[in-house]
Design an enzyme around this catalytic site. Structure first.
Site, PDB file in Angstrom:
ATOM      1  N   HIS A   1      29.577  46.855  37.695  1.00 47.05           N
ATOM      2  CA  HIS A   1      30.810  46.353  38.280  1.00 47.05           C
ATOM      3  C   HIS A   1      31.491  45.319  37.388  1.00 47.05           C
ATOM      4  CE1 HIS A   1      32.611  47.741  41.927  1.00 47.05           C
ATOM      5  NE2 HIS A   1      33.074  46.546  42.225  1.00 47.05           N
TER       6      HIS A   1
ATOM      7  N   ARG B   1      33.359  53.923  39.192  1.00 47.96           N
ATOM      8  CA  ARG B   1      32.198  53.275  39.807  1.00 47.96           C
ATOM      9  C   ARG B   1      30.940  53.956  39.274  1.00 47.96           C
ATOM     10  NH1 ARG B   1      35.880  54.228  44.093  1.00 47.96           N
ATOM     11  NH2 ARG B   1      36.644  52.308  45.087  1.00 47.96           N
TER      12      ARG B   1
ATOM     13  N   HIS C   1      41.206  52.092  44.887  1.00 48.99           N
ATOM     14  CA  HIS C   1      41.243  51.172  46.026  1.00 48.99           C
ATOM     15  C   HIS C   1      42.148  51.726  47.116  1.00 48.99           C
ATOM     16  CE1 HIS C   1      40.105  47.436  43.388  1.00 48.99           C
ATOM     17  NE2 HIS C   1      39.065  48.149  43.744  1.00 48.99           N
TER      18      HIS C   1
ATOM     19  N   TYR D   1      42.248  40.591  41.123  1.00 49.11           N
ATOM     20  CA  TYR D   1      42.358  40.499  39.667  1.00 49.11           C
ATOM     21  C   TYR D   1      43.575  39.683  39.246  1.00 49.11           C
ATOM     22  CZ  TYR D   1      38.820  44.064  40.051  1.00 49.11           C
ATOM     23  OH  TYR D   1      37.670  44.722  40.377  1.00 49.11           O
TER      24      TYR D   1
ATOM     25  N   LYS E   1      35.061  57.086  46.957  1.00 48.99           N
ATOM     26  CA  LYS E   1      34.603  56.750  48.305  1.00 48.99           C
ATOM     27  C   LYS E   1      35.358  57.568  49.346  1.00 48.99           C
ATOM     28  CE  LYS E   1      33.093  51.980  47.528  1.00 48.99           C
ATOM     29  NZ  LYS E   1      33.281  50.558  47.920  1.00 48.99           N
TER      30      LYS E   1
ATOM     31  N   ARG F   1      33.750  47.284  35.353  1.00 51.97           N
ATOM     32  CA  ARG F   1      34.911  47.715  36.141  1.00 51.97           C
ATOM     33  C   ARG F   1      35.878  46.553  36.343  1.00 51.97           C
ATOM     34  NH1 ARG F   1      36.629  51.612  40.365  1.00 51.97           N
ATOM     35  NH2 ARG F   1      36.671  50.323  42.224  1.00 51.97           N
TER      36      ARG F   1
END
Length: 300
Positions: free
Chosen positions: A246, A151, A272, A281, A175, A249
């Protein structure tokens, strides 16, 4: 008072959970929106399932917010309620009974594999030996995001000692302060060496504990600056869609799956927490197959 508990919650997220400033701002805006509906003097007892239902109704019917925005605000409420229960302030989270609105399914934008091929990049951007610091920085970001799936916020906070060149790995703090290890490419290692040269020439010291993307003031470049770098690079190579980090990504994940990578491996590399986030995806690839089928099959 409810406002006091909100302040304590935000402090908890910043100090103990070490959430990014961007995430804290998002949570603060959501909680402020809720307080605007209740009033600043609202007591803790006003945080109920009914007040939350009214909040959702107000966002949907009066403010006409999209379901994605409502989900974002409601997620902050659920997290706040969970904090109150864990802190033994409430016995039950009032937000547990509020269902999340269904998000519209949107196919993510991504570049083609040929668009990001090294020879195509070199053809569009030219010889890097003449490139300035900003241009080399942009191409370094490209290799980190498209090459390893980071990210933009993870790039900004990256330190030199997190990059293990000999092992061809990078340690990423994502995150929620979650750590993951991701492979890096030979192209990134080569790019980093050039970037170090440009940084040194600009008087930015290179130290193991220092930031990779170090600015003149001794702090990392802002996320906005790094986003602008990617925006300019994508426009320079001819991408006409949304020019954001993004997109790279998305391209990283899509190309891995197109070439046979297992979805669980892609999930781990992207950082994730849920497989459902990564599954978007697979929807992208399924849609591309459907379009190809419609165009080529005689009975389609």
């Amino acid at each position: 008072m409810l406002r006091e508990h909100i302040s304590n919650f935000l402090t908890y997220l910043r100090v103990q959970r070490r959430f990014s400033e961007r995430t804290l701002v998002t949570y603060r805006k959501s909680l402020d929106k809720f307080m605007a509906l209740l009033g600043e003097d609202a007591p803790l007892s006003a945080f109920t399932e009914m007040s939350l239902k009214n909040f959702v109704w107000d966002m949907k019917m009066k403010q006409k917010l999209a379901s994605t925005s409502i989900c974002e605000h409601l997620a902050a409420m659920k997290s706040f309620g969970k904090y109150l229960v864990r802190s033994n302030i409430l016995q039950k989270n009032p937000a547990d009974g509020i269902p999340m609105p269904k998000r519209p399914k949107r196919l993510v934008a991504f570049l083609g594999q040929k668009d990001l091929a090294p020879e195509k990049i070199s053809e569009k951007l030219g010889d890097e030996s003449e490139a300035n610091l900003q241009q080399v920085r942009a191409r370094t970001l490209l290799e980190l995001i498209y090459g390893s799936g980071l990210r933009i916020s993870e790039c900004q906070s990256l330190h030199w000692n997190q990059i293990r060149e000999k092992e061809k790995l990078v340690q990423v703090i994502g995150k929620g302060n979650k750590e993951r290890i991701v492979p890096i490419t030979d192209a990134l290692i080569e790019q980093l060496n050039l970037f170090k040269t440009r940084q040194t020439e600009a008087g930015h010291p290179i130290t193991p504990l220092g930031y990779v993307f170090l600015a003149e003031d001794g702090k990392p470049y802002s996320v906005r600056t790094l986003r602008n770098d990617i925006h300019d690079l994508l426009r320079d190579i001819g991408w006409e869609g949304k020019a954001s980090p993004h997109v790279l990504r998305h391209s990283f994940a899509t190309h891995l799956l197109e070439n046979g990578a297992e979805i669980m491996s892609v999930k781990e590399m992207l950082g994730h927490s849920s497989i459902s986030t990564t599954q978007i995806y697979t929807h992208v690839n399924a849609e591309r197959l459907r379009q190809a089928f419609k165009k080529t099959h005689p009975r389609a």
